[in-house]
Scaffold this active site. Structure first.
Site, PDB file in Angstrom:
ATOM      1  N   ILE A  38      86.135  73.269   6.723  1.00 38.82           N
ATOM      2  CA  ILE A  38      85.092  73.725   7.656  1.00 38.82           C
ATOM      3  C   ILE A  38      84.564  75.104   7.263  1.00 38.82           C
ATOM      4  O   ILE A  38      83.397  75.418   7.501  1.00 38.82           O
ATOM      5  CB  ILE A  38      85.627  73.720   9.107  1.00 38.82           C
ATOM      6  CG1 ILE A  38      84.520  73.997  10.108  1.00 38.82           C
ATOM      7  CG2 ILE A  38      86.771  74.694   9.286  1.00 38.82           C
ATOM      8  CD1 ILE A  38      84.938  73.824  11.579  1.00 38.82           C
ATOM      9  N   ASP A  75      82.945  69.637   8.335  1.00 42.50           N
ATOM     10  CA  ASP A  75      83.781  69.672   9.535  1.00 42.50           C
ATOM     11  C   ASP A  75      84.278  68.244   9.788  1.00 42.50           C
ATOM     12  O   ASP A  75      83.458  67.328   9.954  1.00 42.50           O
ATOM     13  CB  ASP A  75      82.899  70.174  10.699  1.00 42.50           C
ATOM     14  CG  ASP A  75      83.671  70.345  12.004  1.00 42.50           C
ATOM     15  OD1 ASP A  75      84.749  69.754  12.157  1.00 42.50           O
ATOM     16  OD2 ASP A  75      83.155  71.073  12.873  1.00 42.50           O
ATOM     17  N   VAL A  76      85.582  68.051   9.855  1.00 38.70           N
ATOM     18  CA  VAL A  76      86.103  66.687  10.048  1.00 38.70           C
ATOM     19  C   VAL A  76      85.682  66.094  11.395  1.00 38.70           C
ATOM     20  O   VAL A  76      85.748  64.886  11.592  1.00 38.70           O
ATOM     21  CB  VAL A  76      87.645  66.617   9.912  1.00 38.70           C
ATOM     22  CG1 VAL A  76      88.097  66.983   8.506  1.00 38.70           C
ATOM     23  CG2 VAL A  76      88.354  67.478  10.952  1.00 38.70           C
ATOM     24  N   ASN A 102      94.597  66.331   6.144  1.00 36.69           N
ATOM     25  CA  ASN A 102      95.452  67.496   6.363  1.00 36.69           C
ATOM     26  C   ASN A 102      94.878  68.518   7.346  1.00 36.69           C
ATOM     27  O   ASN A 102      95.626  69.263   7.970  1.00 36.69           O
ATOM     28  CB  ASN A 102      95.692  68.147   4.987  1.00 36.69           C
ATOM     29  CG  ASN A 102      96.187  69.579   5.069  1.00 36.69           C
ATOM     30  OD1 ASN A 102      97.379  69.826   5.251  1.00 36.69           O
ATOM     31  ND2 ASN A 102      95.279  70.540   4.941  1.00 36.69           N
ATOM     32  N   TYR A 171      97.971  69.309  20.952  1.00 42.10           N
ATOM     33  CA  TYR A 171      98.590  69.304  19.612  1.00 42.10           C
ATOM     34  C   TYR A 171      99.696  68.255  19.550  1.00 42.10           C
ATOM     35  O   TYR A 171      99.725  67.429  18.637  1.00 42.10           O
ATOM     36  CB  TYR A 171      99.145  70.702  19.292  1.00 42.10           C
ATOM     37  CG  TYR A 171      99.519  70.892  17.836  1.00 42.10           C
ATOM     38  CD1 TYR A 171      98.548  71.185  16.873  1.00 42.10           C
ATOM     39  CD2 TYR A 171     100.840  70.772  17.408  1.00 42.10           C
ATOM     40  CE1 TYR A 171      98.891  71.358  15.538  1.00 42.10           C
ATOM     41  CE2 TYR A 171     101.188  70.941  16.079  1.00 42.10           C
ATOM     42  CZ  TYR A 171     100.212  71.244  15.146  1.00 42.10           C
ATOM     43  OH  TYR A 171     100.550  71.413  13.819  1.00 42.10           O
TER      44      TYR A 171
HETATM   45  N1  LIG Z   1     101.762  75.723   9.308  1.00 39.08           N
HETATM   46  C1  LIG Z   1     102.639  75.055  10.032  1.00 39.08           C
HETATM   47  O1  LIG Z   1     103.633  75.604  10.497  1.00 39.08           O
HETATM   48  C2  LIG Z   1     102.446  73.569  10.253  1.00 39.08           C
HETATM   49  C3  LIG Z   1     103.540  72.807  10.660  1.00 39.08           C
HETATM   50  C4  LIG Z   1     103.392  71.431  10.851  1.00 39.08           C
HETATM   51  C5  LIG Z   1     102.163  70.848  10.631  1.00 39.08           C
HETATM   52  N2  LIG Z   1     101.111  71.624  10.243  1.00 39.08           N
HETATM   53  C6  LIG Z   1      99.838  70.936   9.987  1.00 39.08           C
HETATM   54  O2  LIG Z   1      99.530  71.105   8.623  1.00 39.08           O
HETATM   55  C7  LIG Z   1      98.118  70.957   8.426  1.00 39.08           C
HETATM   56  C8  LIG Z   1      97.622  72.049   7.505  1.00 39.08           C
HETATM   57  O3  LIG Z   1      97.729  73.302   8.155  1.00 39.08           O
HETATM   58  P1  LIG Z   1      98.175  74.641   7.400  1.00 39.08           P
HETATM   59  O4  LIG Z   1      99.569  74.911   7.782  1.00 39.08           O
HETATM   60  O5  LIG Z   1      97.837  74.574   5.957  1.00 39.08           O
HETATM   61  O6  LIG Z   1      97.253  75.701   8.199  1.00 39.08           O
HETATM   62  P2  LIG Z   1      95.890  76.427   7.769  1.00 39.08           P
HETATM   63  O7  LIG Z   1      95.282  76.891   9.040  1.00 39.08           O
HETATM   64  O8  LIG Z   1      96.170  77.436   6.713  1.00 39.08           O
HETATM   65  O9  LIG Z   1      95.018  75.264   7.109  1.00 39.08           O
HETATM   66  C9  LIG Z   1      94.199  74.380   7.838  1.00 39.08           C
HETATM   67  C10 LIG Z   1      92.885  74.243   7.105  1.00 39.08           C
HETATM   68  O10 LIG Z   1      92.060  73.313   7.810  1.00 39.08           O
HETATM   69  C11 LIG Z   1      90.752  73.846   7.919  1.00 39.08           C
HETATM   70  N3  LIG Z   1      90.110  73.263   9.111  1.00 39.08           N
HETATM   71  C12 LIG Z   1      90.350  73.572  10.408  1.00 39.08           C
HETATM   72  N4  LIG Z   1      89.541  72.852  11.200  1.00 39.08           N
HETATM   73  C13 LIG Z   1      88.784  72.064  10.398  1.00 39.08           C
HETATM   74  C14 LIG Z   1      87.768  71.118  10.645  1.00 39.08           C
HETATM   75  N5  LIG Z   1      87.353  70.831  11.892  1.00 39.08           N
HETATM   76  N6  LIG Z   1      87.200  70.494   9.581  1.00 39.08           N
HETATM   77  C15 LIG Z   1      87.592  70.782   8.320  1.00 39.08           C
HETATM   78  N7  LIG Z   1      88.553  71.695   8.023  1.00 39.08           N
HETATM   79  C16 LIG Z   1      89.140  72.320   9.069  1.00 39.08           C
HETATM   80  C17 LIG Z   1      90.950  75.348   8.026  1.00 39.08           C
HETATM   81  O11 LIG Z   1      89.790  76.085   7.674  1.00 39.08           O
HETATM   82  C18 LIG Z   1      92.104  75.568   7.051  1.00 39.08           C
HETATM   83  O12 LIG Z   1      91.667  75.802   5.742  1.00 39.08           O
HETATM   84  C19 LIG Z   1      97.528  70.952   9.841  1.00 39.08           C
HETATM   85  O13 LIG Z   1      97.224  69.616  10.199  1.00 39.08           O
HETATM   86  C20 LIG Z   1      98.638  71.476  10.710  1.00 39.08           C
HETATM   87  O14 LIG Z   1      98.549  71.002  12.037  1.00 39.08           O
HETATM   88  C21 LIG Z   1     101.226  72.954  10.036  1.00 39.08           C
END
Ligand SMILES: NC(=O)c1ccc[n+]([C@@H]2O[C@H](COP(=O)([O-])OP(=O)(O)OC[C@H]3O[C@@H](n4cnc5c(N)ncnc54)[C@H](O)[C@@H]3O)[C@@H](O)[C@H]2O)c1
Length: 275
Positions: A38, A75-76, A102, A171
Site C-alpha cells: 500500500i 491496496d489489498v 502477507n 485481528y
Molecule cells: N510482526 C508480528 O509480530 C506478527 C506476528 C504474527 C503475524 N504477523 C502478520 O505478519 C504479516 C506481515 O506483517 P509484518 O510483521 O511484516 O509487519 P509490517 O507492518 O512490517 O508489514 C506489513 C506490510 O503490509 C503493508 N500493508 C498494510 N496494509 C496494506 C494494504 N491494505 N494493502 C497492501 N499492503 C498493506 C504495510 O505497508 C507493510 O509493508 C501481517 O499479516 C501480520 O498480521 C505479524
C-alpha cells in the site's frame, strides 16, 4: 530448496518486514517476484505502514539476487487495483506459481472509532487475503502446473488472547477466519496440485512491532498487566523472531520438499501456542 528456480511469487505487503524477507529469500532461491504494498498509512492505525522508499529497497534487494521484480503500489482492500498490479506482473513473467498473502495490520492502543477500526482490519487481513488469492488463482489454475499459496495468519489464528477493543477483536477474528478460508481452498484445489496453507508466527521484529505504539503497549503491560499483549510469551527462551526466520520456513513450504503438505495451520511460534 528444490523446485523454486524459475518460478514466480506474488507477495503482498512486500515493502518491509516479513513480506520483504519472503521476496529476498525466494529471489535467492531463483524466483522472480511480483510485489505489492500500500505504501501509505491507514488512518485508524497507530503506527506507519511502509513507504515507497521501502518498496524501492525491496526492489534493490531482489535485483541484488539477480532476479527480476515487478513492484507496484496497491491496496489489498481494492480488488481492481490489486488485480491490475498482479496482471502487470503476470504480463511481464508469464506465470505465477506461489502466492504469499502477507499484508496485514492492527491498531495498537485505545479504541476511538470502533466501526472504522473493526472494518479496516477485517478489510485488510481477511478480505484482502481473499482478493490476493482471487487475483492470482485463475492464472495459476489455467497453467495446470499446480502451485503453493501461503496465508500469513498469526498465533492469534490458533490461540486467542483476551481483548475487548474493536481492532484487537477484528485481528483475532480475521486471523482465525483465514484458517477456514485456507482449509476450504486446500480441499478444493488439491486435485490440481495447488497447495494452500496458513502460517502462524509469534512476535516478529517488523514495522508492526518495532514502533512507538507497540513500545507504549509494552510499557502499559509491564505497569498494569492489562492490555492485549500482557501475558504474551513464547515457551522457548526467545523474545521475538526475525522476518528471515519466517521466510526460511516459507521457502521450505513453497518448495517441492513440501509437495505433500496442504491444508495445515503451521505455528512458527517458539512454542507460544503450547505455553
Ligand atoms: N510482526 C508480528 O509480530 C506478527 C506476528 C504474527 C503475524 N504477523 C502478520 O505478519 C504479516 C506481515 O506483517 P509484518 O510483521 O511484516 O509487519 P509490517 O507492518 O512490517 O508489514 C506489513 C506490510 O503490509 C503493508 N500493508 C498494510 N496494509 C496494506 C494494504 N491494505 N494493502 C497492501 N499492503 C498493506 C504495510 O505497508 C507493510 O509493508 C501481517 O499479516 C501480520 O498480521 C505479524
Amino acid at each position: 530448496m528444490p523446485g523454486l528456480e524459475g518460478r514466480v511469487a506474488f507477495i503482498t505487503g512486500a515493502a518491509r518486514g516479513q513480506g520483504r524477507a519472503h521476496a529476498v529469500r525466494l529471489a535467492r532461491e531463483g524466483c522472480d517476484i511480483i510485489a505489492v504494498d500500500i505504501c501509505a498509512d491507514i488512518p485508524t492505525m497507530t503506527y506507519p505502514n511502509a513507504s515507497e522508499a521501502d518498496l524501492a529497497e525491496t526492489v534493490a534487494l531482489v535485483e541484488k539476487e539477480d532476479r527480476r521484480i515487478v513492484a507496484r503500489k496497491a491496496d489489498v482492500r481494492d480488488y481492481a487495483g490489486l488485480k491490475a498490479a498482479f496482471d502487470e506482473g503476470l504480463a511481464e513473467f508469464g506465470r505465477v506459481d506461489i502466492v504469499i498473502a502477507n499484508a496485514g495490520i492492527i491498531r495498537l492502543g485505545d479504541e476511538e472509532d470502533l466501526l472504522a477500526e473493526w472494518q479496516d482490519v477485517i478489510d485488510t487481513n481477511l478480505t484482502g487475503v481473499y482478493h490476493t488469492i482471487r487475483a492470482a488463482l485463475p492464472a495459476m489454475r489455467e497453467a495446470g502446473r499446480g502451485g503453493s499459496i501461503v496465508i500469513t495468519s498469526s498465533t492469534a489464528g490458533i490461540k486467542s488472547s483476551p481483548a475487548d477493543q474493536a481492532s484487537g477483536l477484528a485481528y483475532m477474528a480475521s486471523k482465525r477466519g483465514l484458517v477456514g478460508l485456507a482449509q476450504s481452498l486446500a480441499g478444493h484445489l488439491a486435485k490440481e496440485w495447488i497447495r494452500v496453507n496458513t502460517i502462524h508466527p509469534t512476535g516478529v521484529m517488523s514495522g508492526m512491532t518495532m514502533n512507538e505504539a507497540m513500545a507504549k503497549q509494552f510499557e502499559q503491560a509491564a505497569a498494569s498487566g492489562d492490555n492485549m499483549i500482557a501475558g504474551m510469551q513464547n515457551a522457548l527462551p526467545i523474545e521475538m523472531l526475525q522476518p528471515e526466520d519466517i521466510a526460511n520456513a516459507v521457502a521450505f513450504l513453497v518448495s517441492d520438499e513440501a509437495k505433500f503438505i496442504t491444508g495445515i495451520a503451521w505455528p512458527l511460534d517458539a512454542g507460544f501456542t503450547v505455553r
